[in-house]
Design an enzyme around this catalytic site. Structure first.
Site, PDB file in Angstrom:
ATOM      1  N   ASP A   1      -4.936   3.446  -2.114  1.00 58.56           N
ATOM      2  CA  ASP A   1      -6.021   3.772  -1.188  1.00 58.56           C
ATOM      3  C   ASP A   1      -6.581   5.164  -1.448  1.00 58.56           C
ATOM      4  OD1 ASP A   1      -6.179   1.536   0.705  1.00 58.56           O
ATOM      5  OD2 ASP A   1      -4.112   2.076   1.202  1.00 58.56           O
TER       6      ASP A   1
ATOM      7  N   MET B   1     -12.270   4.071  -0.659  1.00 50.68           N
ATOM      8  CA  MET B   1     -12.939   4.348   0.630  1.00 50.68           C
ATOM      9  C   MET B   1     -13.682   5.662   0.462  1.00 50.68           C
ATOM     10  SD  MET B   1      -9.852   3.078   3.058  1.00 50.68           S
ATOM     11  CE  MET B   1      -8.686   3.173   1.705  1.00 50.68           C
TER      12      MET B   1
ATOM     13  N   HIS C   1      -1.166  -1.388  -4.244  1.00 45.44           N
ATOM     14  CA  HIS C   1      -2.439  -1.098  -3.572  1.00 45.44           C
ATOM     15  C   HIS C   1      -2.575   0.410  -3.404  1.00 45.44           C
ATOM     16  CE1 HIS C   1      -5.923  -2.152  -1.092  1.00 45.44           C
ATOM     17  NE2 HIS C   1      -5.539  -1.205  -0.260  1.00 45.44           N
TER      18      HIS C   1
ATOM     19  N   HIS D   1      -8.454   0.736  -4.059  1.00 49.01           N
ATOM     20  CA  HIS D   1      -9.362   0.531  -2.918  1.00 49.01           C
ATOM     21  C   HIS D   1     -10.065   1.850  -2.647  1.00 49.01           C
ATOM     22  CE1 HIS D   1      -9.567  -0.372   1.730  1.00 49.01           C
ATOM     23  NE2 HIS D   1     -10.758  -0.359   1.168  1.00 49.01           N
TER      24      HIS D   1
ATOM     25  N   MET E   1      -9.248   7.940  -0.318  1.00 46.12           N
ATOM     26  CA  MET E   1     -10.087   8.320   0.839  1.00 46.12           C
ATOM     27  C   MET E   1     -10.706   9.683   0.586  1.00 46.12           C
ATOM     28  SD  MET E   1      -7.504   7.302   3.872  1.00 46.12           S
ATOM     29  CE  MET E   1      -6.703   5.699   3.927  1.00 46.12           C
TER      30      MET E   1
ATOM     31  N   GLY F   1       1.155  -1.803   4.139  1.00 43.14           N
ATOM     32  CA  GLY F   1       1.689  -0.457   3.937  1.00 43.14           C
ATOM     33  C   GLY F   1       2.961  -0.281   4.743  1.00 43.14           C
ATOM     34  N   SER F   2       2.805  -0.151   6.045  1.00 46.11           N
ATOM     35  CA  SER F   2       3.961   0.047   6.925  1.00 46.11           C
ATOM     36  C   SER F   2       4.938  -1.113   6.831  1.00 46.11           C
ATOM     37  CB  SER F   2       3.510   0.183   8.376  1.00 46.11           C
ATOM     38  OG  SER F   2       2.428   1.073   8.465  1.00 46.11           O
TER      39      SER F   2
ATOM     40  N   SER G   1       0.834  -1.192   0.000  1.00 47.17           N
ATOM     41  CA  SER G   1       0.000   0.000   0.000  1.00 47.17           C
ATOM     42  C   SER G   1       0.872   1.247   0.000  1.00 47.17           C
ATOM     43  CB  SER G   1      -0.911   0.011   1.228  1.00 47.17           C
ATOM     44  OG  SER G   1      -1.478   1.295   1.368  1.00 47.17           O
TER      45      SER G   1
ATOM     46  N   ASP H   1      -6.441  -6.380   4.569  1.00 47.87           N
ATOM     47  CA  ASP H   1      -5.805  -5.058   4.547  1.00 47.87           C
ATOM     48  C   ASP H   1      -5.811  -4.444   5.950  1.00 47.87           C
ATOM     49  OD1 ASP H   1      -4.994  -2.476   3.959  1.00 47.87           O
ATOM     50  OD2 ASP H   1      -6.676  -2.012   2.620  1.00 47.87           O
ATOM     51  N   GLY H   2      -4.603  -4.173   6.469  1.00 47.70           N
ATOM     52  CA  GLY H   2      -4.482  -3.445   7.733  1.00 47.70           C
ATOM     53  C   GLY H   2      -3.710  -4.210   8.794  1.00 47.70           C
ATOM     54  N   GLY H   3      -2.576  -3.632   9.197  1.00 53.42           N
ATOM     55  CA  GLY H   3      -1.817  -4.198  10.315  1.00 53.42           C
ATOM     56  C   GLY H   3      -1.110  -5.502  10.014  1.00 53.42           C
TER      57      GLY H   3
ATOM     58  N   GLY I   1      -9.076   3.965   7.004  1.00 52.49           N
ATOM     59  CA  GLY I   1      -8.827   5.395   7.155  1.00 52.49           C
ATOM     60  C   GLY I   1      -7.371   5.778   7.364  1.00 52.49           C
ATOM     61  N   PHE I   2      -6.610   4.901   7.995  1.00 52.88           N
ATOM     62  CA  PHE I   2      -5.220   5.243   8.290  1.00 52.88           C
ATOM     63  C   PHE I   2      -4.330   4.010   8.193  1.00 52.88           C
ATOM     64  CE2 PHE I   2      -8.016   8.025  10.680  1.00 52.88           C
ATOM     65  CZ  PHE I   2      -7.580   9.280  10.272  1.00 52.88           C
ATOM     66  N   GLY I   3      -3.069   4.241   7.805  1.00 55.89           N
ATOM     67  CA  GLY I   3      -2.081   3.168   7.864  1.00 55.89           C
ATOM     68  C   GLY I   3      -1.534   3.065   9.284  1.00 55.89           C
ATOM     69  N   GLY I   4      -0.779   2.012   9.524  1.00 53.95           N
ATOM     70  CA  GLY I   4      -0.054   1.883  10.788  1.00 53.95           C
ATOM     71  C   GLY I   4      -0.879   1.479  11.996  1.00 53.95           C
TER      72      GLY I   4
ATOM     73  N   MET J   1     -11.371  -5.939   5.733  1.00 55.39           N
ATOM     74  CA  MET J   1     -10.541  -4.945   6.429  1.00 55.39           C
ATOM     75  C   MET J   1     -10.188  -5.491   7.813  1.00 55.39           C
ATOM     76  SD  MET J   1      -9.851  -2.433   4.469  1.00 55.39           S
ATOM     77  CE  MET J   1      -8.987  -1.504   5.729  1.00 55.39           C
TER      78      MET J   1
HETATM   79  C1  DX5 Z   1      -6.296   1.644   5.573  1.00 55.49           C
HETATM   80  C2  DX5 Z   1      -5.836   1.311   4.173  1.00 55.49           C
HETATM   81  C3  DX5 Z   1      -4.675   0.378   4.129  1.00 55.49           C
HETATM   82  C4  DX5 Z   1      -3.404   0.900   4.765  1.00 55.49           C
HETATM   83  C5  DX5 Z   1      -2.724  -0.282   5.374  1.00 55.49           C
HETATM   84  O1  DX5 Z   1      -7.509   2.264   5.561  1.00 55.49           O
HETATM   85  O2  DX5 Z   1      -6.896   0.706   3.449  1.00 55.49           O
HETATM   86  O3  DX5 Z   1      -4.423  -0.080   2.798  1.00 55.49           O
HETATM   87  O4  DX5 Z   1      -2.547   1.547   3.886  1.00 55.49           O
HETATM   88  O5  DX5 Z   1      -1.629   0.157   6.075  1.00 55.49           O
HETATM   89  P1  DX5 Z   1      -0.863  -0.731   7.146  1.00 55.49           P
HETATM   90  O6  DX5 Z   1      -0.358  -1.957   6.431  1.00 55.49           O
HETATM   91  O7  DX5 Z   1       0.217   0.168   7.622  1.00 55.49           O
HETATM   92  O8  DX5 Z   1      -1.850  -1.093   8.225  1.00 55.49           O
HETATM   93 ZN    ZN Z   2      -6.465  -0.315   1.457  1.00 57.85          ZN
END
Ligand code: DX5
Ligand code: ZN
Length: 220
Positions: A35, A68, A33, A66, A37, A197-198, A8, A175-177, A142-145, A137
């Protein structure tokens, strides 16, 4: 089933976005990927069409968009024109999900349906025939990390079992964490498209990607 890594770019360093995406391709990641928003469906605002257009053609990777976004049907044609290969919309964001998926297919793009952590997996069941991919999800979008929600594993298992029961070999994206430390559990639960992402973009992008790819191959 083939396992796929979808780094991501939300967590990338945008000063050198193109170079970093190319590094993930060299290290074996098959997807980008992307994102989007809108500040309404989710509290944050990210990026949109002009960024997708500039990435389009940069690599041979699949552009995995993706959305959102509230009422994403409004933007499907434009994202398709900018190079999207897959467009995933949120079930919660669509007034008429079937119509939205039809619009994605009409544009010659693969369709995905995503659900937030609080939306029951059974709400996907009427649509199993209508999309190529389902995105669970594993954090609140909404946010990475953010931290992976452990209950997501059971949700992935339930969905994989439902698809198998109907003899459907479709993609489950999560997707996420997700990091090297927990990706095996996600694959074992039945996912085959891994967003990170991270886990990819924080630190050494080549090494992070290559390490993910090794684990993904082990679980094919
Ligand atoms: C969150 C995004 C993810 C995000 C994942 O709303 O849809 O794609 O970038 O980031 P990480 O892998 O850092 O949780
Ligand atoms: Zn995503």
């Amino acid at each position: 089933m083939k396992n796929i890594l979808a780094p991501s770019i939300l967590s990338a360093d945008f000063r050198t976005l193109g170079e970093q995406i190319k590094i993930t391709e060299k290290a074996g990641a098959q997807y980008v990927h992307f994102d989007v928003m809108d500040g309404i469906f989710v509290p944050s605002i990210s990026f949109g069409m002009p960024v997708l257009s500039s990435i389009n053609g940069l690599t041979g990777q699949t552009l995995d968009v993706h959305l959102m976004v509230t009422e994403p049907a409004r933007y499907v044609a434009e994202f398709a024109k900018c190079g999207a290969d897959i467009i995933t919309v949120h079930l919660e964001a669509c007034k008429d999900l079937k119509k939205t998926l039809e619009e994605i297919h009409r544009c010659g793009v693969r369709a995905g349906i995503s659900i937030r952590p609080g939306t029951p997996v059974k709400s996907l069941m009427p649509y199993l025939e209508d999309a190529e991919m389902f995105l669970i999800m594993s954090v609140e979008p909404g946010f990475g990390g953010q931290e992976f929600i452990p209950e997501s594993l059971e949700r992935i298992r339930t969905l994989r079992a439902a698809l198998e029961k109907d003899g459907m070999e479709k993609d489950i994206e999560v997707d996420g964490g997700i990091y090297h430390s927990n990706v095996a559990e996600v694959l074992k639960a039945g996912a085959n498209v891994i967003v990170s992402g991270s886990g990819v973009y924080k630190g050494d992008v080549f090494r992070n990607t290559a390490e993910f790819m090794e684990i993904l191959k082990d679980y094919e």
